[in-house]
Motif scaffolding. Structure first.
Motif, PDB file in Angstrom:
ATOM      1  N   SER A  48      -1.285 -66.148 -33.115  1.00  0.00           N
ATOM      2  CA  SER A  48      -0.097 -66.690 -33.733  1.00  0.00           C
ATOM      3  C   SER A  48       0.147 -67.922 -33.110  1.00  0.00           C
ATOM      4  CB  SER A  48       0.773 -65.401 -33.687  1.00  0.00           C
ATOM      5  OG  SER A  48       0.288 -64.487 -34.592  1.00  0.00           O
ATOM      6  N   LEU A  53       2.600 -70.195 -35.635  1.00  0.00           N
ATOM      7  CA  LEU A  53       3.567 -69.113 -36.034  1.00  0.00           C
ATOM      8  C   LEU A  53       4.418 -68.428 -35.013  1.00  0.00           C
ATOM      9  CD1 LEU A  53       1.019 -67.064 -38.186  1.00  0.00           C
ATOM     10  CD2 LEU A  53       2.915 -68.464 -39.073  1.00  0.00           C
ATOM     11  N   PRO A  83      -6.043 -64.464 -41.011  1.00  0.00           N
ATOM     12  CA  PRO A  83      -5.136 -63.285 -40.447  1.00  0.00           C
ATOM     13  C   PRO A  83      -5.791 -62.080 -40.421  1.00  0.00           C
ATOM     14  CG  PRO A  83      -4.040 -63.939 -42.612  1.00  0.00           C
ATOM     15  CD  PRO A  83      -5.551 -64.790 -42.379  1.00  0.00           C
TER      16      PRO A  83
END
Length: 217
Positions: A48, A53, A83
């Motif tokens: 991430s 993110l 993901p």
């Protein structure tokens, strides 16, 4: 092609205790880097951060020498994330999910159609191209998400536990496709709990007890 570097990063969600501390790792063009560890060790957290993110609480994430600010910035620099939860739109077909993503990142409709077909075929999904995502099995959905990531042809490809619902033959095929991405010049990071898959990668970074340790530097 680009290099992605995590430099002394402390990674935490919100204001919670860090999941990982002092992580330093570089994903280099032309190689597949395995990130391993038990469930909850921080594999998805690290990816991430690499994908823009999650902003590090300390340290930094760089694409070449440019500090990563957020997900949009990462996308503009060619960082593609596949993901763990597949992230597909259930109301679209398999082909539409891929084509929309290609167009959103600057591809023409014609390029989107061509890349979609080229991505679905090696994953055995040509026959499911026009089926809605909600009509596909879990394994087919996972393969569609992989096809979408491959169709984007990023400089950096982050793959988070993308073989968890696949049988042995499809796992092997996905590993071959990741290797092909590296041969194209991409920097590939593959988070996995599968020892065999990790062994097929060039290097292995193991996460445990909040730290990143090189199993194979």
């Amino acid at each position: 092609m680009r290099t992605l570097t995590v430099d002394g990063a402390d990674l935490a969600w919100d204001d919670n205790r860090p999941v990982l501390t002092g992580v330093t790792v570089t994903a280099r063009p032309g190689e597949v880097l395995a990130v391993t560890g038990t469930s909850g060790a921080g594999k998805s957290t690290l990816l991430s951060a690499m994908a823009g993110l999650l902003r590090p609480a300390g340290g930094k994430v760089l694409v070449d020498d440019e500090p990563l600010t957020d997900r949009d910035h990462a996308v503009s620099l060619g960082v593609v994330l596949i993901p763990q939860d597949n992230g597909l739109a259930a109301i679209l077909t398999a082909a539409e999910n891929i084509s929309v993503a290609v167009i959103a990142t600057g591809g023409t409709p014609a390029e989107a159609r061509r890349r979609t077909a080229e991505a679905l075929d090696p994953l055995g999904l040509s026959g499911q191209a026009n089926q809605l995502i909600e009509e596909l099995s879990g394994g087919q959905q996972q393969r569609t998400a992989i096809a979408r990531g491959l169709a984007l042809r990023g400089d950096v490809l982050l793959a988070d536990e993308i073989t968890s619902e696949l049988d042995a033959a499809n796992r092997q095929r996905v590993m071959e496709l990741l290797r092909a991405e590296a041969a194209r010049g991409a920097a590939v990071v593959f988070a996995t709990h599968d020892p065999e898959a990790a062994a097929a990668c060039d290097r292995e970074l193991h996460l445990a007890d909040g730290e990143a340790i090189w199993a194979r530097p």
